[in-house]
Write a protein that holds these residues in place. Sequence first.
Motif, PDB file in Angstrom:
ATOM      1  N   CYS A 361      36.979  41.550  38.496  1.00  0.00           N
ATOM      2  CA  CYS A 361      37.835  41.921  39.636  1.00  0.00           C
ATOM      3  C   CYS A 361      39.273  41.454  39.413  1.00  0.00           C
ATOM      4  O   CYS A 361      40.225  42.176  39.727  1.00  0.00           O
ATOM      5  N   ALA A 362      39.430  40.241  38.871  1.00  0.00           N
ATOM      6  CA  ALA A 362      40.774  39.734  38.582  1.00  0.00           C
ATOM      7  C   ALA A 362      41.467  40.620  37.546  1.00  0.00           C
ATOM      8  O   ALA A 362      42.658  40.931  37.678  1.00  0.00           O
ATOM      9  N   ALA A 363      40.723  41.039  36.515  1.00  0.00           N
ATOM     10  CA  ALA A 363      41.305  41.927  35.504  1.00  0.00           C
ATOM     11  C   ALA A 363      41.696  43.268  36.120  1.00  0.00           C
ATOM     12  O   ALA A 363      42.748  43.839  35.787  1.00  0.00           O
ATOM     13  N   LEU A 364      40.873  43.784  37.038  1.00  0.00           N
ATOM     14  CA  LEU A 364      41.196  45.051  37.706  1.00  0.00           C
ATOM     15  C   LEU A 364      42.438  44.918  38.581  1.00  0.00           C
ATOM     16  O   LEU A 364      43.252  45.851  38.666  1.00  0.00           O
ATOM     17  N   VAL A 365      42.592  43.774  39.238  1.00  0.00           N
ATOM     18  CA  VAL A 365      43.785  43.522  40.053  1.00  0.00           C
ATOM     19  C   VAL A 365      45.042  43.572  39.179  1.00  0.00           C
ATOM     20  O   VAL A 365      46.047  44.204  39.530  1.00  0.00           O
ATOM     21  N   VAL A 366      44.983  42.911  38.025  1.00  0.00           N
ATOM     22  CA  VAL A 366      46.131  42.905  37.112  1.00  0.00           C
ATOM     23  C   VAL A 366      46.367  44.301  36.549  1.00  0.00           C
ATOM     24  O   VAL A 366      47.510  44.757  36.432  1.00  0.00           O
ATOM     25  N   LEU A 367      45.278  45.003  36.196  1.00  0.00           N
ATOM     26  CA  LEU A 367      45.406  46.358  35.663  1.00  0.00           C
ATOM     27  C   LEU A 367      46.053  47.297  36.678  1.00  0.00           C
ATOM     28  O   LEU A 367      46.956  48.072  36.335  1.00  0.00           O
ATOM     29  N   LEU A 368      45.621  47.221  37.933  1.00  0.00           N
ATOM     30  CA  LEU A 368      46.191  48.078  38.978  1.00  0.00           C
ATOM     31  C   LEU A 368      47.673  47.781  39.179  1.00  0.00           C
ATOM     32  O   LEU A 368      48.501  48.701  39.253  1.00  0.00           O
ATOM     33  N   GLY A 369      48.024  46.498  39.246  1.00  0.00           N
ATOM     34  CA  GLY A 369      49.428  46.137  39.439  1.00  0.00           C
ATOM     35  C   GLY A 369      50.305  46.538  38.274  1.00  0.00           C
ATOM     36  O   GLY A 369      51.494  46.840  38.458  1.00  0.00           O
ATOM     37  N   THR A 370      49.733  46.575  37.066  1.00  0.00           N
ATOM     38  CA  THR A 370      50.507  46.941  35.875  1.00  0.00           C
ATOM     39  C   THR A 370      50.699  48.453  35.763  1.00  0.00           C
ATOM     40  O   THR A 370      51.782  48.928  35.418  1.00  0.00           O
ATOM     41  N   PRO A 388      55.518  39.533  41.624  1.00  0.00           N
ATOM     42  CA  PRO A 388      54.694  38.352  41.901  1.00  0.00           C
ATOM     43  C   PRO A 388      54.027  38.317  43.278  1.00  0.00           C
ATOM     44  O   PRO A 388      52.901  37.823  43.378  1.00  0.00           O
ATOM     45  N   PRO A 389      54.681  38.782  44.368  1.00  0.00           N
ATOM     46  CA  PRO A 389      53.982  38.723  45.662  1.00  0.00           C
ATOM     47  C   PRO A 389      52.611  39.407  45.651  1.00  0.00           C
ATOM     48  O   PRO A 389      51.640  38.878  46.193  1.00  0.00           O
ATOM     49  N   TYR A 390      52.536  40.591  45.024  1.00  0.00           N
ATOM     50  CA  TYR A 390      51.244  41.287  44.950  1.00  0.00           C
ATOM     51  C   TYR A 390      50.255  40.489  44.106  1.00  0.00           C
ATOM     52  O   TYR A 390      49.106  40.241  44.528  1.00  0.00           O
ATOM     53  N   PHE A 391      50.672  40.090  42.905  1.00  0.00           N
ATOM     54  CA  PHE A 391      49.752  39.416  42.001  1.00  0.00           C
ATOM     55  C   PHE A 391      49.272  38.087  42.590  1.00  0.00           C
ATOM     56  O   PHE A 391      48.086  37.758  42.499  1.00  0.00           O
ATOM     57  N   ASN A 392      50.181  37.331  43.195  1.00  0.00           N
ATOM     58  CA  ASN A 392      49.786  36.047  43.771  1.00  0.00           C
ATOM     59  C   ASN A 392      48.827  36.236  44.946  1.00  0.00           C
ATOM     60  O   ASN A 392      47.834  35.508  45.083  1.00  0.00           O
ATOM     61  N   ALA A 393      49.117  37.225  45.797  1.00  0.00           N
ATOM     62  CA  ALA A 393      48.272  37.442  46.973  1.00  0.00           C
ATOM     63  C   ALA A 393      46.877  37.903  46.580  1.00  0.00           C
ATOM     64  O   ALA A 393      45.878  37.537  47.224  1.00  0.00           O
ATOM     65  N   MET A 394      46.774  38.707  45.533  1.00  0.00           N
ATOM     66  CA  MET A 394      45.482  39.267  45.142  1.00  0.00           C
ATOM     67  C   MET A 394      44.737  38.390  44.137  1.00  0.00           C
ATOM     68  O   MET A 394      43.504  38.297  44.173  1.00  0.00           O
ATOM     69  N   PHE A 395      45.476  37.739  43.247  1.00  0.00           N
ATOM     70  CA  PHE A 395      44.839  37.020  42.143  1.00  0.00           C
ATOM     71  C   PHE A 395      44.418  35.605  42.541  1.00  0.00           C
ATOM     72  O   PHE A 395      43.339  35.147  42.147  1.00  0.00           O
ATOM     73  N   VAL A 396      45.250  34.919  43.310  1.00  0.00           N
ATOM     74  CA  VAL A 396      44.986  33.511  43.626  1.00  0.00           C
ATOM     75  C   VAL A 396      43.659  33.315  44.352  1.00  0.00           C
ATOM     76  O   VAL A 396      42.887  32.408  43.994  1.00  0.00           O
ATOM     77  N   PRO A 397      43.314  34.110  45.380  1.00  0.00           N
ATOM     78  CA  PRO A 397      41.998  33.903  46.007  1.00  0.00           C
ATOM     79  C   PRO A 397      40.833  34.079  45.033  1.00  0.00           C
ATOM     80  O   PRO A 397      39.840  33.339  45.107  1.00  0.00           O
ATOM     81  N   LEU A 398      40.943  35.047  44.128  1.00  0.00           N
ATOM     82  CA  LEU A 398      39.889  35.228  43.127  1.00  0.00           C
ATOM     83  C   LEU A 398      39.793  34.021  42.206  1.00  0.00           C
ATOM     84  O   LEU A 398      38.690  33.582  41.838  1.00  0.00           O
ATOM     85  N   ALA A 399      40.951  33.465  41.830  1.00  0.00           N
ATOM     86  CA  ALA A 399      40.960  32.284  40.966  1.00  0.00           C
ATOM     87  C   ALA A 399      40.330  31.085  41.675  1.00  0.00           C
ATOM     88  O   ALA A 399      39.623  30.282  41.041  1.00  0.00           O
ATOM     89  N   CYS A 400      40.565  30.954  42.980  1.00  0.00           N
ATOM     90  CA  CYS A 400      39.965  29.850  43.736  1.00  0.00           C
ATOM     91  C   CYS A 400      38.444  29.987  43.771  1.00  0.00           C
ATOM     92  O   CYS A 400      37.706  29.010  43.564  1.00  0.00           O
ATOM     93  N   GLY A 401      37.962  31.206  44.039  1.00  0.00           N
ATOM     94  CA  GLY A 401      36.521  31.419  44.032  1.00  0.00           C
ATOM     95  C   GLY A 401      35.918  31.161  42.661  1.00  0.00           C
ATOM     96  O   GLY A 401      34.818  30.601  42.544  1.00  0.00           O
ATOM     97  N   LEU A 402      36.637  31.540  41.627  1.00  0.00           N
ATOM     98  CA  LEU A 402      36.173  31.315  40.263  1.00  0.00           C
ATOM     99  C   LEU A 402      36.061  29.826  39.964  1.00  0.00           C
ATOM    100  O   LEU A 402      35.090  29.373  39.345  1.00  0.00           O
ATOM    101  N   ALA A 403      37.051  29.051  40.398  1.00  0.00           N
ATOM    102  CA  ALA A 403      37.013  27.605  40.169  1.00  0.00           C
ATOM    103  C   ALA A 403      35.822  26.966  40.891  1.00  0.00           C
ATOM    104  O   ALA A 403      35.142  26.095  40.337  1.00  0.00           O
ATOM    105  N   LEU A 404      35.556  27.421  42.107  1.00  0.00           N
ATOM    106  CA  LEU A 404      34.432  26.869  42.861  1.00  0.00           C
ATOM    107  C   LEU A 404      33.108  27.168  42.165  1.00  0.00           C
ATOM    108  O   LEU A 404      32.263  26.280  41.977  1.00  0.00           O
ATOM    109  N   LEU A 405      32.918  28.405  41.746  1.00  0.00           N
ATOM    110  CA  LEU A 405      31.672  28.789  41.089  1.00  0.00           C
ATOM    111  C   LEU A 405      31.517  28.121  39.727  1.00  0.00           C
ATOM    112  O   LEU A 405      30.401  27.780  39.319  1.00  0.00           O
ATOM    113  N   THR A 406      32.630  27.952  39.024  1.00  0.00           N
ATOM    114  CA  THR A 406      32.566  27.311  37.702  1.00  0.00           C
ATOM    115  C   THR A 406      32.044  25.888  37.825  1.00  0.00           C
ATOM    116  O   THR A 406      31.208  25.443  37.021  1.00  0.00           O
ATOM    117  N   GLY A 407      32.524  25.159  38.832  1.00  0.00           N
ATOM    118  CA  GLY A 407      32.040  23.795  39.043  1.00  0.00           C
ATOM    119  C   GLY A 407      30.562  23.762  39.390  1.00  0.00           C
ATOM    120  O   GLY A 407      29.802  22.930  38.879  1.00  0.00           O
TER     121      GLY A 407
END
Length: 647
Positions: A361-370, A388-407
């Motif tokens: 999903c994170a890769a798709l977010v970056v692909l769409l924005g690009t 950056p506003p789009y990428f930060n708003a869409m990517f950061v929540p996914l990164a937070c969920g990823l960090a939680l699941l990784t732990g």
Amino acid sequence: MIPEIGHFALVLAFCSSLLLAGVPALGYALGHHTLLASANRFALLQMALVTVSFVCLAAAFLRDDFSVSIVALQSNTQLPAHYKFTALWGGHEGSLLLWVLILAGWTAAVALTGKHIPIAVKAVVLSTMGAVSVGFLSFMLFTSNPFERELIATPADGQDLNPLLQDPGMVIHPPMLYFGYVGFSVAFAFAIAALVRGRLDASWARWARPWTNIAWAFLTVGITLGSWWAYYELGWGGWWFWDPVENASFMPWLVGAALVHSLAVTEKRGAFKNWTLLLAIFAFSLSLLGTFLVRSGVLTSVHSFAADPTRGLYILGFLFIVIGGSLTLYALRAPESAFRPTFAKISRESLLLANNILLVCAALVVLLGTLFPLIMDYLDLGKYSVGPPYFNAMFVPLACGLALLTGLGMFSQWKRTRDLKTLVREPLVLALITALVLPFAWGEWQWLASLGLFFGLWLIFASVRSVVHQTRNAATRLSGLKRLKLSYLGMICAHIGFGVAVMGVTVVSLYSSERDLRMAAGDALDVGSYRVEFRGTAPVTGPNYAGTQGDIRLLRGGREVAQLLPEKRRYHARGDQIMTEAGIDAGFLRDMYVALGEPLGDSAWAVRVHYKPLVRWIWLGGALVALGALLAVMDKRYRLQRLQEEV
């Protein structure tokens, strides 16, 4: 004469790649052992010929042979020798030759290792990589010949290398990036071999896994170096800009991370087979898409290569053939089966699946924005810019969920996880308490800072808790550590690196400060807890530039802690192009970053001063992630020479 030898070697390399693509494939179809065995020889021949071609082009650069067009465009007689060599990949044609050399190197490495891989599998893998080489070598020979001559209007001195690229980062960043990009071709080739053979068991995952880890480690190093290079070279004080070409390397990295984790499930449990095949196809496809974006001329970026539309159309066509062909093969050969999970909702498999979904999903977010601005422009629906506003708003929540699941994943077991609450309680509470208090260290509490620090600390504390749990029955912690597998230690190292990077990104994003000052010789101003003294400027001369160097002293508590020497350079051969070289006092907990602006008259200069807390943690985290991937490869189970499988 040397360029002609290089060009002839490139033609022969193209012929050898045709043989590599065709002869072993024919041998597989006929079941002919001799034809299958020829794959190794053709792979090594291709590597030797591409190396000869590369050496010839390097000699043309080092000898200032400006009758070769790209040498005249990318080099200069005054350029230092090491930059003359790196200028080889400073332009489109030379960088493409480096790409082909690395692809030939990966192909030769597969040929020389894996002696216990069945000959039929190895032949199909090498044949697939040979077909990829055919595409790139034909692209070079027919649209991007690096040995093209300009004998009528040969310049005397050359145009010079872009000043942005006259930096030590140029020596290592592109090769590392290309090693990662091209390395995914090995996983792609193993996936194609599995589909061709119709054997989608765990064996192909076991063979592909170490190669994928190595490629992903190289790509991690390349992206990390690129971030560091942009930080100190561009004079902006930033470390990531969501530039389209930065995104082009980030997308395959995200899918590659998903592939690394999915291969582990396929190898260990025989699950996610179809999904892992798709990830292998998509990781390499995104690498090719990055090539198209950089070389097609559709993007405007400081990283991209100017190219005519013909080149872009060729790469786009090649991209469609690779993606379309591999997905068609997948549709025809992948087994049709309903998803029947053999694991509980809370298990290592389920957490890794969720991890994969978030990464994709994170890769798709970056692909769409690009791609969105390009699509809208092509459809004549207007000019759009995605920043950056789009990428930060869409990517950061996914990164937070990823960090939680990784732990959580570090405490999970295959099939079913028990005592998860007990294991995660301590690191979770410790991370929460520390994250609530730590922002006061930078003077002001912010909830976003606590949130980001929590996820970073959670990853670090969970990793430490996992090691403690794994060594709980050992006589001593040291003896327990010695018994841990390198693959496990690699996982821990990579996850700690992820946490360190998250903390660095959080703190530098929220607590950086910037001051734009007007300073003349003798002026001094306070910036935070530091005093900045401007001692004046002096002329500075380099091999192919002249400029002005500022002398700025950094004091704290009345004591001088650093002398910073920012520069403003003027490169003569490039039409007096001006470049800014920042002066940086680097530290583990903060950077003080100073850049010269424009002269303001009366010996005064515009001076920009940045305070960057924990910015080095971003690159430290990247280095730890790459180290973790390499440690996993060194595990005795994944050493390439010991991989075995029944025919």
